[in-house]
Write a protein that holds these residues in place. Structure first.
Motif, mmCIF file in Angstrom:
data_model
loop_
_atom_site.group_PDB
_atom_site.id
_atom_site.type_symbol
_atom_site.label_atom_id
_atom_site.label_comp_id
_atom_site.label_asym_id
_atom_site.label_seq_id
_atom_site.Cartn_x
_atom_site.Cartn_y
_atom_site.Cartn_z
ATOM 1 N N PRO A 62 41.213 30.660 -35.050
ATOM 2 C CA PRO A 62 41.981 29.661 -34.304
ATOM 3 C C PRO A 62 42.272 30.133 -32.879
ATOM 4 C CG PRO A 62 42.927 30.031 -36.486
ATOM 5 C CD PRO A 62 41.910 31.107 -36.260
ATOM 6 N N PRO A 63 42.759 29.239 -32.010
ATOM 7 C CA PRO A 63 43.069 29.605 -30.620
ATOM 8 C C PRO A 63 44.218 30.600 -30.533
ATOM 9 C CG PRO A 63 43.881 27.410 -31.110
ATOM 10 C CD PRO A 63 43.040 27.812 -32.280
ATOM 11 N N ILE A 64 44.352 31.199 -29.378
ATOM 12 C CA ILE A 64 45.316 32.287 -29.207
ATOM 13 C C ILE A 64 46.752 31.836 -29.438
ATOM 14 C CG2 ILE A 64 45.467 31.954 -26.677
ATOM 15 C CD1 ILE A 64 45.737 35.045 -26.495
ATOM 16 N N TRP A 65 47.086 30.592 -29.073
ATOM 17 C CA TRP A 65 48.470 30.147 -29.255
ATOM 18 C C TRP A 65 48.816 29.965 -30.730
ATOM 19 C CZ3 TRP A 65 45.019 27.317 -26.136
ATOM 20 C CH2 TRP A 65 44.386 26.223 -26.751
ATOM 21 N N ALA A 66 47.810 29.849 -31.593
ATOM 22 C CA ALA A 66 48.052 29.826 -33.034
ATOM 23 C C ALA A 66 48.023 31.245 -33.608
ATOM 24 C CB ALA A 66 47.012 28.961 -33.736
ATOM 25 N N ILE A 67 47.049 32.019 -33.165
ATOM 26 C CA ILE A 67 46.911 33.398 -33.641
ATOM 27 C C ILE A 67 48.172 34.207 -33.379
ATOM 28 C CG2 ILE A 67 45.759 35.591 -33.088
ATOM 29 C CD1 ILE A 67 44.132 33.908 -34.966
ATOM 30 N N VAL A 68 48.766 34.015 -32.215
ATOM 31 C CA VAL A 68 49.914 34.829 -31.826
ATOM 32 C C VAL A 68 51.100 34.626 -32.778
ATOM 33 C CG1 VAL A 68 51.079 33.213 -30.243
ATOM 34 C CG2 VAL A 68 51.114 35.661 -29.755
ATOM 35 N N GLU A 69 51.154 33.479 -33.446
ATOM 36 C CA GLU A 69 52.244 33.214 -34.380
ATOM 37 C C GLU A 69 52.172 34.089 -35.625
ATOM 38 O OE1 GLU A 69 54.893 31.287 -33.935
ATOM 39 O OE2 GLU A 69 54.191 30.870 -31.903
ATOM 40 N N THR A 70 51.034 34.704 -35.866
ATOM 41 C CA THR A 70 50.878 35.574 -37.035
ATOM 42 C C THR A 70 51.181 37.026 -36.717
ATOM 43 O OG1 THR A 70 48.528 36.113 -36.659
ATOM 44 C CG2 THR A 70 49.016 34.044 -37.807
ATOM 45 N N MET A 71 51.446 37.353 -35.453
ATOM 46 C CA MET A 71 51.618 38.744 -35.037
ATOM 47 C C MET A 71 53.058 39.212 -35.226
ATOM 48 S SD MET A 71 49.446 39.009 -31.483
ATOM 49 C CE MET A 71 47.681 38.667 -31.414
#
Length: 306
Positions: free
Chosen positions: A158-167
């Motif tokens: 997925p795009p970075i703005w979605a990926i970052v939510e998993t960090m």
């Protein structure tokens, strides 16, 4: 040595505390707390109430005269409230860094900037971090992940703005430090009112164990952290210096000062500082010193104006 201590029933635990001099009128009430909190967990909070050891052992296990169970419980409840308050602030800081970093990187380099190795200093670290995210998302049942897998074939993440939510904060700190785009990192640093990129990197790294203690319900109140915070010149007069005695700068006080500074940038109208001071007021001077508070802390910023 071989560990040879035998487990004790709850009634035996309360009896042992009484034999060691801890005062309480209602054994059943104490046993209820021991059942729900645990003898071992509470022992960290009655440690300050024990008599000093004179025989070389690390702990005496005998309580100072007139020590009550309610004093121990009071300290435990304080620490729980402190963790919740610190976690609230770190969560808001973490979300702000996530959002600003992902947005700035995406606007400069596209929706899948996190997949471009050339945007990161260490390609090996980037490959490892990307593989970890891919592995986690491969097992994820989050709605946005399943939707992306069903809807899109490329790119596979997925795009970075979605990926970052998993960090987590630790993961985010590592990605942020490895980012080679100085303009993106400077934008985030300025938004959080940090003087340099390097300072923000060090702060995020140092706050990670604090966040983890809070998230995993650990003891925060008198903990000594391994990492020192960087010297931030604009708030230097607020901080305990590195040469303070007894590793005072490794205790919680400096972290609270820096968290307050970040909260002022992220949420200027927040009542967090005032709520922290109200909570701190329930402890005496010994309790404050256990957190690394200097004697004149009320005369320092930011507490003086709170």
């Amino acid at each position: 040595m071989r560990y040879a201590k035998l487990p004790l029933a709850i009634t035996e635990q309360s009896k042992r505390l009484s034999e060691r001099g801890l005062l309480f009128d209602d054994p059943q009430r104490v046993e209820k707390y021991l059942s729900n909190i645990g003898y071992y967990r509470l022992s960290a909070y009655w440690h300050p109430f024990e008599l000093p050891s004179f025989n070389g052992n690390s702990r005496n296990h005998q309580f100072k005269p007139n020590t009550t169970f309610d004093q121990v419980l009071h300290l435990y409840i304080f620490d729980r409230k402190l963790r919740l308050l610190v976690m609230e602030a770190i969560e808001r800081i973490e979300v702000a860094v996530r959002t600003r970093w992902a947005t700035a990187l995406a606007l400069r380099h596209g929706s899948h900037a996190h997949m471009r190795a050339e945007l990161f200093k260490d390609p090996w670290q980037h490959t490892s971090d990307l593989a970890k995210i891919a592995a986690e998302l491969g097992k994820s049942t989050e709605t946005f992940v399943t939707h992306y897998k069903k809807q899109y074939k490329e790119p596979f993440l997925p795009p970075i703005w979605a990926i970052v939510e998993t960090m987590s904060l630790g993961t985010l700190s590592r990605w942020f430090k490895n980012t080679s785009d100085t303009a993106t990192k400077k934008e985030v640093s300025l938004a959080l009112n940090m003087p340099t990129i390097e300072i923000l990197e060090q702060v995020l790294h140092a706050l990670t164990p604090v966040r983890n203690v809070c998230a995993h319900h650990g003891r925060l109140w008198n903990r000594r952290f391994a990492m020192s915070l960087p010297v931030i010149k604009r708030i230097r007069e607020r901080l305990v210096p590195p040469d303070a005695p007894h590793h005072q700068d490794h205790h919680l006080y400096n972290y609270l000062v820096v968290v307050d500074a970040l909260m002022k940038a992220v949420s200027p109208g927040s009542t967090w500082t005032q709520r922290l001071m109200t909570l701190a007021d329930v402890l005496d001077g010994a309790g404050h010193r256990s957190m690394g508070f200097p004697e004149d802390w009320r005369e320092r910023q930011p507490w003086k104006l709170a």
